[in-house]
Design an enzyme around this catalytic site. Sequence first.
Site, PDB file in Angstrom:
ATOM      1  N   LYS A  42     -44.939 -35.968-118.484  1.00 60.66           N
ATOM      2  CA  LYS A  42     -43.955 -35.003-117.963  1.00 60.66           C
ATOM      3  C   LYS A  42     -42.438 -35.091-118.569  1.00 60.66           C
ATOM      4  O   LYS A  42     -41.578 -35.181-118.046  1.00 60.66           O
ATOM      5  CB  LYS A  42     -43.963 -35.027-116.708  1.00 60.66           C
ATOM      6  N   TYR A  50     -46.289 -46.427-108.944  1.00 63.76           N
ATOM      7  CA  TYR A  50     -47.239 -47.202-108.339  1.00 63.76           C
ATOM      8  C   TYR A  50     -46.794 -48.688-108.264  1.00 63.76           C
ATOM      9  O   TYR A  50     -47.447 -49.311-107.876  1.00 63.76           O
ATOM     10  CB  TYR A  50     -48.603 -46.945-108.772  1.00 63.76           C
ATOM     11  N   ASP A 104     -53.936 -39.843-112.083  1.00 69.66           N
ATOM     12  CA  ASP A 104     -54.373 -39.844-110.516  1.00 69.66           C
ATOM     13  C   ASP A 104     -54.589 -38.625-110.419  1.00 69.66           C
ATOM     14  O   ASP A 104     -55.808 -38.063-109.803  1.00 69.66           O
ATOM     15  CB  ASP A 104     -53.426 -40.730-109.581  1.00 69.66           C
ATOM     16  N   ASP A 148     -48.023 -30.320-116.719  1.00 69.01           N
ATOM     17  CA  ASP A 148     -48.361 -28.931-115.794  1.00 69.01           C
ATOM     18  C   ASP A 148     -49.044 -28.201-116.764  1.00 69.01           C
ATOM     19  O   ASP A 148     -50.201 -27.585-116.126  1.00 69.01           O
ATOM     20  CB  ASP A 148     -47.106 -28.289-115.257  1.00 69.01           C
TER      21      ASP A 148
END
Length: 383
Positions: A201, A134, A274, A250
């Site tokens: 992640k 972002y 987000d 995930d």
Amino acid sequence: MEKTVYYIEGDGIGPEVWAAARPVLDAAVSKSYGDAKKFKWVELLAGEKAFAQTGSYLPEETLTTLAAAELAIKGPLGTPVGGGIRSLNVALRQILDLYACIRPIKYFKGIESPVKHPENVDMIIYRENTEDVYAGIEYASGTPEAKKLIEFLRGELGANVSLSAGVGIKPITPAGSKRLVRKAIQHAVDKGEKSVTLVHKGNIMKYTEGAFRAWGYELARDEFADQVMTEEEAAAGGAKPIVIKDRIADSMFQQVLIKPQLYSVIATTNLNGDYLSDALAAQVGGLGLAPGVNMSEKLAFYEATHGTAPRMAGQDSANPGSLILSGAMMLEHIGWTEAANRIHAAMEKTITAKRVPKDLAAQINGATTVGCKQFGEILESYL
Ligand code: NAI
């Protein structure tokens, strides 16, 4: 005691949801504390209204006032077309360094949810708000900038990137990660929560997402040693009040569906946060009710988490619930807890009475649709 709160009405449905929300906040305070406490509301201009009056979508005066403020609340702001600003919201976050985006996710009884036990979800997400993909550092495929960067990556660093690629940069810093995780752990300490989960992640993006995880644990160990322990320490019989866990993003999406009761405070990077905020809000059926705040070290800037819904504007049919519950978050933040509790209880009663705006009526069996203003009035009557 009087607390000054700066407000921005916002665009589209903003003025109507704000007009419905403000009386509810004032009434909750006066019912709880009589004249002993009240808000002093001061309007600031941003968006269409600002443009009409000043020729700027984000006037300097608004920014300088907010830079010195402690509390503010806003309706949704549209993205000006051709105004030279990518997004007013992003501009506000960057200029004011609102680095933590905080979203509590809680189920309100009576609302239809896509899962069997939405009541098991009671979480609060701390999402880093200034870094990650972002940061806006990206170059379109085929541009001289992209070409230059790719040639550097290939030539100097031996990276295998196609010359035709569009490229984006994902910066994650120790300072940015740590201040976010610090806020999340502090929340757990203040509220007596039992765990903080670092969501990342890092198995794939080792030096950004993986580093976020490592810096999170480091911060926890360095600054909260007497309050926190890892899952391994907990399994070995540790007795500190807060467990710091981490989950790969995930797997976390599975966990929140299967075992939401195991999670309370979540600290995560920008993009994960987000996705996760919206997924969890949808899980409790509450997208239209989801409250939120963006915080810097100084300013707590509450906001309706939805957009300007331009097609609904001016029809008195929008749901003001997100802004009202954001106001309740603000009440909690400043310690006016009784007023915040009144709003939550009134929201539950209004939903149980099945007199709700159009979007919620579609999710509640046998509900009667009421207008935006009327919904605020009904809520107020239950305070
Ligand atoms: P949106 O949230 O305005 O609308 C998405 C859907 O939700 C629409 O069907 C809308 O009618 C409905 N909806 C949204 N808020 C509602 C409410 N309070 N009550 C009932 N229904 C509601 O998102 P969209 O269409 O993507 O964006 C419209 C504009 O809003 C854009 O200019 C966008 O940049 C801006 N936006 C601003 C945000 C902010 O200020 N925080 C957040 C998201 C979008």
